[in-house]
Design an enzyme around this catalytic site. Sequence first.
Site, short mmCIF file in Angstrom:
data_model
loop_
_atom_site.label_atom_id
_atom_site.label_comp_id
_atom_site.label_asym_id
_atom_site.label_seq_id
_atom_site.Cartn_x
_atom_site.Cartn_y
_atom_site.Cartn_z
N SER A 139 0.84 -1.20 0.00
CA SER A 139 0.00 0.00 0.00
C SER A 139 0.87 1.24 0.00
CB SER A 139 -0.90 0.02 1.23
OG SER A 139 -1.64 1.23 1.30
N TYR A 152 -2.01 0.05 10.73
CA TYR A 152 -2.21 -0.43 9.37
C TYR A 152 -1.05 0.03 8.48
CZ TYR A 152 -4.00 -0.78 4.61
OH TYR A 152 -4.14 -1.06 3.27
#
Length: 248
Positions: A139, A152
Amino acid sequence: MRMEGKRCIVTGAAQGFGLGIAEAFLREGGQVAMMDIQEDKVAEAAAGLGAGAHAIPCDVSDGASVAAACDAAAAAMGGIDVVVNNAGWTHVNMPMLDVTEEQFDRVFDINVKSIYHFAKAVVPRWRAQGGGVMLNIGSTAGIRPRPGLTWYNASKGAVNLMSRSMAVELAPDQIRVNCIAPVAGETPLLTSFMGEDTPEKRAAFRATIPLGRLSTPRDIANASVFLCSDEADMVTGVVLEVDGGRTI
């Protein structure tokens, strides 16, 4: 037919990026073992894609489940050539100290430890057959983090770096490992990333992306086809940002 003859595993394939990747691999001539913890949903998705799609239940956070699912995939397809570690999870956007230890562990078990489980299951097979391809979905959160998603962000930073480290270690075995770093996309996790799904929140997220839109399953699938095909046979250790310029 860039994936012709390729026997592929895609995790988190019942929806979102995973479903888009599975559809693209099938369209390009591959077989796909579609793995997901949502057993009914992945079975429905595979049935809709027709021949070459195999629905296999799998909890990617559990090593025994991953090993059994890989055995089932190899039996269904006659072997395994490609693994796309797409399954992911996030805590809701919130202050870092408000995230519980249970939430933290779930994020890391699904986003990071799952790759360990799949490496244990497939790397020995690939060494025996002379090569293979792993693609991890990281990501932009692991490159240019957003506030409220600290744990995260950390998990995806681990995925990005782990992919490069695996690539170096496994290159002598002709095993390629790459990573895609998508910007926030139109997937079921988007609401959790934003904290709440409102037009204002979406506009704020889009405003951080120079091309002015969120990513889509098609964007990630197109990049996945390239990196997992023989067209990329000299490409390993890459973290490809599919982000509309977000990380510039």
